[in-house]
Design an enzyme around this catalytic site. Structure first.
Site, PDB file in Angstrom:
ATOM      1  N   ARG A  48       0.834  -1.207   0.000  1.00 19.88           N
ATOM      2  CA  ARG A  48       0.000   0.000   0.000  1.00 19.88           C
ATOM      3  C   ARG A  48       0.864   1.251   0.000  1.00 19.88           C
ATOM      4  O   ARG A  48       0.576   2.236  -0.636  1.00 19.88           O
ATOM      5  CB  ARG A  48      -0.873   0.024   1.252  1.00 19.88           C
ATOM      6  CG  ARG A  48      -2.191  -0.647   1.094  1.00 19.88           C
ATOM      7  CD  ARG A  48      -2.955  -0.601   2.364  1.00 19.88           C
ATOM      8  NE  ARG A  48      -2.209  -1.195   3.464  1.00 19.88           N
ATOM      9  CZ  ARG A  48      -2.759  -1.847   4.472  1.00 19.88           C
ATOM     10  NH1 ARG A  48      -4.057  -1.955   4.544  1.00 19.88           N
ATOM     11  NH2 ARG A  48      -2.027  -2.365   5.424  1.00 19.88           N
ATOM     12  N   ASP A 202     -11.798 -16.338  13.815  1.00 19.49           N
ATOM     13  CA  ASP A 202     -10.623 -16.858  13.103  1.00 19.49           C
ATOM     14  C   ASP A 202     -10.660 -18.388  13.072  1.00 19.49           C
ATOM     15  O   ASP A 202     -10.469 -19.009  12.023  1.00 19.49           O
ATOM     16  CB  ASP A 202      -9.364 -16.341  13.824  1.00 19.49           C
ATOM     17  CG  ASP A 202      -8.081 -16.939  13.284  1.00 19.49           C
ATOM     18  OD1 ASP A 202      -7.594 -16.444  12.253  1.00 19.49           O
ATOM     19  OD2 ASP A 202      -7.556 -17.893  13.887  1.00 19.49           O
ATOM     20  N   LYS A 206     -11.050 -21.241   9.869  1.00 22.97           N
ATOM     21  CA  LYS A 206     -10.138 -22.372   9.649  1.00 22.97           C
ATOM     22  C   LYS A 206     -10.912 -23.697   9.700  1.00 22.97           C
ATOM     23  O   LYS A 206     -10.637 -24.615   8.930  1.00 22.97           O
ATOM     24  CB  LYS A 206      -9.029 -22.347  10.696  1.00 22.97           C
ATOM     25  CG  LYS A 206      -8.094 -21.130  10.515  1.00 22.97           C
ATOM     26  CD  LYS A 206      -7.221 -20.919  11.736  1.00 22.97           C
ATOM     27  CE  LYS A 206      -6.277 -19.745  11.556  1.00 22.97           C
ATOM     28  NZ  LYS A 206      -5.620 -19.337  12.805  1.00 22.97           N
ATOM     29  N   GLY A 308       3.010 -16.589  12.936  1.00 22.14           N
ATOM     30  CA  GLY A 308       4.372 -16.052  12.907  1.00 22.14           C
ATOM     31  C   GLY A 308       4.785 -15.878  11.459  1.00 22.14           C
ATOM     32  O   GLY A 308       4.505 -16.735  10.614  1.00 22.14           O
TER      33      GLY A 308
HETATM   34  P1  NAP Z   1       0.321  -7.706   7.428  1.00 22.58           P
HETATM   35  O1  NAP Z   1       1.546  -7.782   8.259  1.00 22.58           O
HETATM   36  O2  NAP Z   1      -0.767  -6.778   7.810  1.00 22.58           O
HETATM   37  O3  NAP Z   1       0.787  -7.355   5.934  1.00 22.58           O
HETATM   38  C1  NAP Z   1      -0.110  -7.095   4.897  1.00 22.58           C
HETATM   39  C2  NAP Z   1       0.684  -6.597   3.698  1.00 22.58           C
HETATM   40  O4  NAP Z   1      -0.215  -6.465   2.598  1.00 22.58           O
HETATM   41  C3  NAP Z   1       1.353  -5.249   3.907  1.00 22.58           C
HETATM   42  O5  NAP Z   1       2.637  -5.240   3.314  1.00 22.58           O
HETATM   43  C4  NAP Z   1       0.415  -4.283   3.175  1.00 22.58           C
HETATM   44  O6  NAP Z   1       1.085  -3.177   2.602  1.00 22.58           O
HETATM   45  C5  NAP Z   1      -0.100  -5.157   2.061  1.00 22.58           C
HETATM   46  N1  NAP Z   1      -1.428  -4.732   1.622  1.00 22.58           N
HETATM   47  C6  NAP Z   1      -2.567  -4.681   2.342  1.00 22.58           C
HETATM   48  N2  NAP Z   1      -3.578  -4.196   1.584  1.00 22.58           N
HETATM   49  C7  NAP Z   1      -3.050  -3.937   0.389  1.00 22.58           C
HETATM   50  C8  NAP Z   1      -3.573  -3.389  -0.828  1.00 22.58           C
HETATM   51  N3  NAP Z   1      -4.862  -3.044  -0.928  1.00 22.58           N
HETATM   52  N4  NAP Z   1      -2.742  -3.247  -1.896  1.00 22.58           N
HETATM   53  C9  NAP Z   1      -1.436  -3.593  -1.796  1.00 22.58           C
HETATM   54  N5  NAP Z   1      -0.879  -4.109  -0.677  1.00 22.58           N
HETATM   55  C10 NAP Z   1      -1.677  -4.266   0.391  1.00 22.58           C
HETATM   56  O7  NAP Z   1      -0.357  -9.146   7.267  1.00 22.58           O
HETATM   57  P2  NAP Z   1       0.303 -10.577   7.584  1.00 22.58           P
HETATM   58  O8  NAP Z   1       0.304 -10.821   9.040  1.00 22.58           O
HETATM   59  O9  NAP Z   1       1.555 -10.712   6.829  1.00 22.58           O
HETATM   60  O10 NAP Z   1      -0.820 -11.558   6.989  1.00 22.58           O
HETATM   61  C11 NAP Z   1      -0.958 -11.727   5.606  1.00 22.58           C
HETATM   62  C12 NAP Z   1      -1.954 -12.871   5.341  1.00 22.58           C
HETATM   63  O11 NAP Z   1      -1.433 -14.066   5.927  1.00 22.58           O
HETATM   64  C13 NAP Z   1      -3.341 -12.681   5.962  1.00 22.58           C
HETATM   65  O12 NAP Z   1      -4.306 -13.241   5.097  1.00 22.58           O
HETATM   66  C14 NAP Z   1      -3.272 -13.491   7.250  1.00 22.58           C
HETATM   67  O13 NAP Z   1      -4.519 -13.969   7.685  1.00 22.58           O
HETATM   68  C15 NAP Z   1      -2.398 -14.646   6.795  1.00 22.58           C
HETATM   69  N6  NAP Z   1      -1.696 -15.302   7.895  1.00 22.58           N
HETATM   70  C16 NAP Z   1      -0.889 -14.585   8.711  1.00 22.58           C
HETATM   71  C17 NAP Z   1      -0.220 -15.219   9.753  1.00 22.58           C
HETATM   72  C18 NAP Z   1       0.679 -14.457  10.663  1.00 22.58           C
HETATM   73  O14 NAP Z   1       1.221 -15.062  11.602  1.00 22.58           O
HETATM   74  N7  NAP Z   1       0.921 -13.172  10.444  1.00 22.58           N
HETATM   75  C19 NAP Z   1      -0.395 -16.604   9.935  1.00 22.58           C
HETATM   76  C20 NAP Z   1      -1.203 -17.331   9.051  1.00 22.58           C
HETATM   77  C21 NAP Z   1      -1.853 -16.661   8.026  1.00 22.58           C
HETATM   78  P3  NAP Z   1       1.772  -2.015   3.520  1.00 22.58           P
HETATM   79  O15 NAP Z   1       2.911  -2.738   4.204  1.00 22.58           O
HETATM   80  O16 NAP Z   1       2.235  -0.997   2.570  1.00 22.58           O
HETATM   81  O17 NAP Z   1       0.710  -1.575   4.470  1.00 22.58           O
HETATM   82  N1  HSE Z   2      -4.538 -14.778  15.165  1.00 21.12           N
HETATM   83  C1  HSE Z   2      -4.192 -16.072  14.671  1.00 21.12           C
HETATM   84  C2  HSE Z   2      -3.812 -16.958  15.854  1.00 21.12           C
HETATM   85  C3  HSE Z   2      -3.027 -15.962  13.687  1.00 21.12           C
HETATM   86  O1  HSE Z   2      -3.719 -16.477  17.002  1.00 21.12           O
HETATM   87  O2  HSE Z   2      -3.632 -18.148  15.667  1.00 21.12           O
HETATM   88  C4  HSE Z   2      -3.073 -16.911  12.546  1.00 21.12           C
HETATM   89  O3  HSE Z   2      -4.325 -17.065  11.969  1.00 21.12           O
END
Ligand code: NAP
Ligand code: HSE
Length: 438
Positions: A48, A202, A206, A308
């Site tokens: 973004r 959440d 799943k 993570g």
């Molecule tokens: P995050 O840290 O919030 O990162 C989201 C990224 O997507 C950021 O770089 C953001 O850009 C970009 N983004 C968001 N909206 C956008 C748009 N409209 N156009 C272009 N770029 C956009 O999210 P995350 O934790 O990495 O999670 C990503 C996905 O993985 C989610 O679906 C989440 O449910 C899944 N997931 C995450 C985890 C975890 O542990 N984090 C575990 C399992 C699954 P900016 O940086 O510029 O804001």
């Molecule tokens: N919020 C979620 C959790 C992260 O605590 O497991 C991955 O979906």
């Protein structure tokens, strides 16, 4: 020897997960190329805000805010942006232009999965989503491939690390829900608005994804029964411990036979009492685990980090290698099948055991009256414990009854609870909780 042309990889998102995907793709470029038989060339990363600080390992020169040309020029698109839009439109665009897609987005799959999978099938593209459930734990591929010849009967999973951490802290320190939640927030497990985790949205997403895959049936999110952990009290935790149980919140998907009406599956997420010695009872902290029961394989347990950035990136890269190998080898990929098309039954049809804790007036005949209330609704009592309450060292006029039942339907149990609430011998019902894992 690498003879295939480089494969163009577009990354959508460079947050917790995306930044680790970018780093690992860059650092392990040669090794991944050798495994796949083609170079994996990261051609762009959509974000973004170009000026936001980024984790080390994110090649800044690849950042763009213009996702569409990036998607249209890619062989494989990795969506780790999260949210519904524009993630949904970007994935559809990628599939329709012939790219395979990898996503970690459980919210999107649980709400628009049918549209995305149908599109992938129509155009002959693949949609991979190992990272969408339980982070680093390989559970999608085992269900999709390894168990494809077996018949899964039940899945029970700790699929949300935040709530497992909170319940584990309540169990190990005696903390209240609010104190344990504040700790989870301080450690970065829970968000400032913890609703999605603590109210089990959440985990329900799943559960829908796992159930759909395991039972070859479309599972709409609204058919997943959901109860969060906000009402779990330290008193319930203490009572569970005393009885050899631990309180966990489980996502459960199971086949229900046709002994009482229509056969089908039921999918639910709620707190349970589970034996401390059950493999799921031993899952501590923010870890996840999925326990699968299948007709031929028997019981299987998958355990590991459920979230993570780097852990989730491992699952994304596993999917990337599969997708890239398919490009190199050619031929169609695997389509998820929903051929079974089983009815998704309401919670009323679920049979399980319950533990109900009541404050009752301590008078002759009360126990018999309570027992009659259960038998009138065809719910069989398995155990009864009575504790006489003390107030300021004096015996109180009420007693605590802890009633454990044999397996009964949720419908029958609900009518028992209603009748108990209306009884003049019952001062209050302090806990109603399902017992699983026996
Ligand atoms: P995050 O840290 O919030 O990162 C989201 C990224 O997507 C950021 O770089 C953001 O850009 C970009 N983004 C968001 N909206 C956008 C748009 N409209 N156009 C272009 N770029 C956009 O999210 P995350 O934790 O990495 O999670 C990503 C996905 O993985 C989610 O679906 C989440 O449910 C899944 N997931 C995450 C985890 C975890 O542990 N984090 C575990 C399992 C699954 P900016 O940086 O510029 O804001
Ligand atoms: N919020 C979620 C959790 C992260 O605590 O497991 C991955 O979906």
């Amino acid at each position: 020897m690498i003879e295939y042309r480089p494969l163009r990889i577009a990354l959508l998102g460079a947050g917790s997960v995306g930044s680790q995907v970018a780093r690992l793709l860059t650092e392990n470029k040669a090794e991944l190329a050798a495994r796949v038989g083609a170079e994996l060339e990261l051609v762009g990363i959509a974000v973004r805000d170009l000026d936001s600080p980024r984790n080390a390992g994110v090649p800044r020169e690849l950042l763009t805010t213009d996702a569409e040309p990036l998607i249209l020029g890619a062989d494989i698109v990795i969506e780790v942006m999260g949210g519904i839009e524009p993630a949904r439109s970007y994935i559809l665009q990628a599939l329709n232009s012939g790219s395979d897609v990898i996503t970690a987005n459980k919210a999107l799959l649980a709400t628009h999965g049918t549209e995305l999978f149908d599109t992938a099938e129509q155009v002959g593209a693949q949609l991979y989503y190992e990272a969408a459930v339980a982070g680093a734990i390989p559970i999608i591929r085992p269900l999709r491939e390894s168990l494809a010849g077996d018949k899964v009967t039940r899945i029970m999973g700790i699929v949300n690390g935040t709530t497992n951490y909170i319940l584990d802290r309540m169990d190990s320190t005696g903390a209240s829900f609010e104190t344990a939640l504040a700790e989870a927030q301080a450690l970065g497990y829970a968000e400032a608005d913890p609703t999605a985790d603590v109210e089990a949205f959440d985990a329900a997403q799943k559960a829908a994804i796992l159930a759909s895959l395991a039972f070859h049936t479309e599972v709409p999110l609204e058919k997943v029964y959901r109860e969060g952990i906000t009402k779990i009290t330290p008193e319930q935790i203490v009572a569970a411990k005393r009885d050899g149980y631990v309180i966990k919140i489980l996502a459960i998907a199971e086949r229900i036979d046709d002994t009482e009406g229509e056969a089908g599956i039921a999918v639910r997420v709620h707190p349970v009492l589970i034996d401390r010695n059950h493999p799921l009872g031993a899952v501590r902290g923010a870890f996840n685990a999925v326990f699968v029961e299948a007709e031929a394989a028997g019981e299987l347990m998958f355990y590991g980090a459920g979230a993570g950035g780097v852990q989730t990136a491992s699952a994304v890269l596993g999917d990337l290698v599969s997708a890239a190998k398919r490009h190199v080898a050619g031929g169609p990929g695997l389509a998820d099948s929903v051929h079974a098309n089983l009815p998704v039954l309401p919670i009323d049809r679920v049979q399980t055991r319950y533990q109900i804790t009541l404050e009752v007036t301590d008078q002759p005949g009360v126990l018999a009256k309570i027992a009659n209330t259960f038998s009138a609704k065809q719910v069989s009592i398995e155990t009864v414990e009575q504790y006489v309450s003390q107030i300021s060292g004096k015996r109180s006029k009420t007693a605590t009854l802890e009633v454990g039942t044999h397996a009964a339907t949720d419908a029958a149990l609900s009518s028992v609870v209603k009748a108990l609430e209306a009884s003049d011998s019952v001062e209050s019902i302090t806990s109603v909780i399902r017992v699983e894992g026996i």
